[in-house]
Design an enzyme around this catalytic site. Structure first.
Site, PDB file in Angstrom:
ATOM      1  N   ARG A  79      93.948  12.822 -46.050  1.00 46.01           N
ATOM      2  CA  ARG A  79      93.082  12.044 -45.167  1.00 46.01           C
ATOM      3  C   ARG A  79      93.913  11.256 -44.173  1.00 46.01           C
ATOM      4  O   ARG A  79      95.085  10.971 -44.378  1.00 46.01           O
ATOM      5  CB  ARG A  79      92.223  11.079 -45.980  1.00 46.01           C
TER       6      ARG A  79
ATOM      7  N   ARG B  12      92.031  -0.396 -51.430  1.00 44.97           N
ATOM      8  CA  ARG B  12      93.238  -0.786 -52.150  1.00 44.97           C
ATOM      9  C   ARG B  12      92.920  -1.916 -53.123  1.00 44.97           C
ATOM     10  O   ARG B  12      92.018  -2.715 -52.886  1.00 44.97           O
ATOM     11  CB  ARG B  12      94.322  -1.252 -51.168  1.00 44.97           C
TER      12      ARG B  12
ATOM     13  N   LYS C 275      98.519   7.997 -58.384  1.00 42.43           N
ATOM     14  CA  LYS C 275      97.773   9.133 -57.837  1.00 42.43           C
ATOM     15  C   LYS C 275      98.325  10.448 -58.369  1.00 42.43           C
ATOM     16  O   LYS C 275      99.528  10.691 -58.338  1.00 42.43           O
ATOM     17  CB  LYS C 275      97.843   9.110 -56.306  1.00 42.43           C
TER      18      LYS C 275
END
Length: 331
Positions: free
Chosen positions: A129, A329, A194
């Protein structure tokens, strides 16, 4: 990848020393040509040992992608009631190095059938993204893109990335990874690191047929010396010791789980998935910051609404935020 180079890679994939003379004899090329191919492997990020008197070997065994192995796994699962509606036969291109699997699908979209997919050993211009680069070392991860066509226009796609994220997490469960969580709108995390990201690109118009390219990057066994990733990350192998992840079986299960989820999503939209997504929300009831262009918004994550928008408590009021160029975040 050059066919000779591909054959050489398969010879080296078992990670045992093999001499340049033997390699040259099997491939019908000179030892100097072998050396040039080895240099090309190193440029792809492969760690190749070269020892005088022994020859060459990879630093560790390499599991290469195989169309036949993936296809056989998928076919074996199609007898299960859960997967009987999945499009057949399996359309899958297995590539060595490509600029981007999403780009590859987009370039061939006119001739693709529902569920057509491609997977690559490496990407030279992988992206996530916001146009960010997706680091794509050779034979270390899953770089998968899939074509799916929806009728009814853009309005039918609300929450699609959330559904794909859930499908990926179901695959992780299948391989014994049960502590995955989901970060709105398109990431999978383990222990706040992640492990996977989703990029969905759409072509179509309001009320018309919509063509989607669903891209997935899933870290499997990243090199120890990898650079260029700008956030905390992890990979499947770190959570699967000592069992070696089979990327072919992983790819096949991803295709099955994603397509199964897409079929349900086509019929009932996001509603069938909201409860499961909420149970895996990595930021549930936590303080977060939204980055929206040059602005930031602080609040408490309150989950998602029926359309998949993020619900945030801001100054005592719940506000909703849709995808696009928003980053979330922890704070």
């Amino acid at each position: 990848m050059h066919s000779t180079r591909n054959k050489l890679l398969h010879l080296l994939a078992q990670s045992e020393f093999i001499s340049g003379t033997e390699l040259g004899a099997q491939l019908g090329i000179s030892r100097s040509a072998i050396g040039k191919h080895i240099d090309a492997f190193k440029q792809l990020g492969l760690d190749v040992f070269s020892v005088r008197g022994k020859g060459y070997k990879l630093s560790e065994p390499l599991s290469l992608l195989s169309h036949d192995t993936i296809s056989d796994y998928v076919q074996a699962q199609l007898s299960h009631e859960k997967y009987r509606q999945i499009p057949q036969p399996l359309y899958l291109d297995v590539l060595n190095v490509v600029d981007s699997t999403n780009t590859y699908i987009k370039q061939n979209i006119a001739q693709l059938s529902q569920g057509a997919s491609c997977i690559a050993e490496a990407q030279s211009a992988g992206r996530g993204r916001h146009g960010k680069q997706w680091i794509s070392p050779f034979a270390s991860s899953i770089y998968l893109s899939m074509y799916w066509r929806f009728s009814g226009g853009y309005q039918t796609l609300s929450g699609l990335s959330l559904v794909v994220g859930l499908a990926v997490n179901r695959t992780l469960n299948h391989f014994g990874i049960t502590d995955g969580q989901l970060k709105w709108p398109n990431d999978i995390y383990i222990n706040m690191q992640k492990i996977a990201g989703i990029l969905i690109e759409v072509e179509g118009s309001v009320g018309d047929e919509v063509h989607c390219v669903i891209g997935l990057g899933l870290n499997v066994n990243l090199p120890d010396d990898i650079t260029g990733i700008e956030q905390p990350f992890t990979d499947l192998q770190s959570h699967s010791q000592p069992t070696m992840i089979n990327r072919n079986h992983l790819t096949a299960q991803l295709i099955l789980d994603i397509q199964h989820a897409l079929i349900i999503f086509e019929k009932s939209g996001l509603s069938s998935f909201i409860s499961e997504w909420e149970s895996l929300n990595v930021f549930a009831d936590k303080d977060i910051t939204l980055i929206i262009g040059q602005q930031s918004v602080q609040g408490v994550c309150m989950g998602i609404d029926p359309q998949g928008a993020l619900r945030v408590m801001v100054d005592g009021e719940i506000k909703t935020y849709h995808g696009g160029e928003i980053s979330v975040r922890a704070r």
